[in-house]
Design an enzyme around this catalytic site. Structure first.
Site, PDB file in Angstrom:
ATOM      1  N   CYS A  67      44.417  11.636  -4.162  1.00 34.27           N
ATOM      2  CA  CYS A  67      45.237  10.940  -5.547  1.00 34.27           C
ATOM      3  C   CYS A  67      43.778   9.913  -5.719  1.00 34.27           C
ATOM      4  CB  CYS A  67      46.604  10.073  -5.049  1.00 34.27           C
ATOM      5  SG  CYS A  67      46.985   9.598  -3.781  1.00 34.27           S
ATOM      6  N   SER A  68      43.531   8.696  -5.201  1.00 34.37           N
ATOM      7  CA  SER A  68      42.916   7.539  -5.730  1.00 34.37           C
ATOM      8  C   SER A  68      43.011   6.459  -4.281  1.00 34.37           C
ATOM      9  CB  SER A  68      42.926   7.211  -6.691  1.00 34.37           C
ATOM     10  OG  SER A  68      44.573   6.489  -6.517  1.00 34.37           O
ATOM     11  N   CYS A  69      43.782   6.266  -2.588  1.00 31.30           N
ATOM     12  CA  CYS A  69      43.477   5.968  -1.928  1.00 31.30           C
ATOM     13  C   CYS A  69      42.661   4.918  -1.757  1.00 31.30           C
ATOM     14  CB  CYS A  69      43.999   6.302  -0.788  1.00 31.30           C
ATOM     15  SG  CYS A  69      46.183   7.114  -0.784  1.00 31.30           S
ATOM     16  N   CYS A 108      39.286  10.515  -1.350  1.00 26.47           N
ATOM     17  CA  CYS A 108      41.194  10.992  -1.705  1.00 26.47           C
ATOM     18  C   CYS A 108      41.173  11.516  -1.595  1.00 26.47           C
ATOM     19  CB  CYS A 108      42.001   9.427  -1.994  1.00 26.47           C
ATOM     20  SG  CYS A 108      43.538   9.865  -2.260  1.00 26.47           S
TER      21      CYS A 108
END
Lengths: 218, 105
Positions: free
Chosen positions: A121-123, A118
């Site tokens: 971000c951090s999906c 991702c």
């Protein structure tokens, strides 16, 4: 303050509910967490019990769910076809609620290897893999894996044949990926349960391959 | 080169990965739990992409220097204000109280 789940009955901790072996929050953002939490609880927006339950639910979420799904895909071609066709619906068979996300399963083969990132971000597919590892959220991984995936995979100890195409997929808030790693050779006689143990978190992100049952790691 | 958002780092040069596993602290767990509860049903105060948008709108310097869950709690504060669930004054007063309580005396 919220209730203390640990019991340190004999200790003298009149002033706070943190267990003594845990670092006291001192940073501004840690204090902000306390402030927001207490306000939300005081106003009845959240309850302390709910927060505690959510933390416990988080601790139970682990890549084992994903491993069960992948192991089934390894032994059941018809299941795998359905998983690749419609992961959201198929995953529900494992009792996993995948709220709004679109889940996409990607099959790795000797010719084509998928890696998930991702970049923004951090999906991450938390319902099936739990909480993302720190490196997944790091700027190093997010920056580099789309430009030099082979070099990044080498840092994980993962060496792919030069003939293998690497495809890096970028997750979003609404779309998350599950990689089905290549089933290792020599696993024909293993049960689904035994196979699941070969399927690591990283192999379902695509930064590693499934464990070699003979115990060799490439 | 076009101006990138602070979070738009795909493809930029970076150093080696740190592959150490990290056991989340209690603070991090609580932030995570609250964020999930606030955006999940039945509350649905915001969606996860609003969370990202708020993080992207942090001061670039704050974004760069902050830890992962630090960004989350800052975003949570912004969203709670934006959605009218908490006010600046409430948060300021509460923070003062928390500070006075946690300062070693």
């Amino acid at each position: 303050m919220t209730g203390n789940s640990g019991s340190h009955g004999g200790h003298d901790h009149s002033h706070n509910d943190f267990q003594p072996d845990i670092k006291e929050p001192t940073e501004n953002w840690e204090l902000l967490e306390i402030a927001l939490r207490e306000l939300l609880v005081d106003k009845g927006v959240l309850s302390a019990r709910e927060i505690q339950d959510e933390i416990e639910a988080w601790e139970k979420k682990s890549p084992e769910k994903g491993a069960e799904i992948v192991a089934r895909a390894w032994v059941d071609e018809e299941f795998k076809a359905r998983l690749l066709e419609d992961a959201n619906r198929t995953i529900q068979e494992f009792g996993i609620e995948v709220e709004i996300l679109k889940m996409v399963a990607l099959e790795n083969t000797p010719e084509l290897h998928h890696v998930v990132v991702c970049t923004l971000c951090s999906c991450y597919p938390r319902p099936i893999l739990g909480v993302p590892p720190l490196w997944y959220k790091s700027k190093q991984y997010r920056s580099r894996v789309i430009r030099e995936p082979r070099a990044v995979l080498r840092e994980f100890g993962t060496k792919l044949s030069d003939d293998t195409e690497i495809r890096v997929v970028d997750s979003t808030a609404d779309c998350r990926y599950l990689v089905i790693p290549v089933r290792p050779v020599g696993t024909e006689k293993m049960t689904e349960e035994e196979l699941a143990k070969l399927i690591t978190r990283d192999s379902m992100i695509g930064t590693a391959q499934a464990r070699d049952p003979i115990g060799q790691r490439s | 080169m076009k101006n990138r958002l602070i979070s738009d780092i795909g493809g930029l040069p970076e150093g080696p990965l740190d592959l150490a596993e990290h056991e989340p602290t209690m603070t991090e767990r609580r932030i995570d739990a609250m964020m999930m509860l606030l955006r999940a049903k039945p509350r649905s105060f915001w969606a996860s992409d609003e969370n990202r948008r708020t993080i992207e709108n942090l001061e670039p310097d704050t974004y760069k220097k902050s830890e992962y869950y630090e960004r989350w709690v800052l975003a949570m504060k912004e969203l709670l204000l934006e959605k009218g669930i908490l006010t600046e004054a409430e948060i300021e007063n509460k923070l003062k109280e928390v500070r006075s309580r946690t300062e070693p005396s």
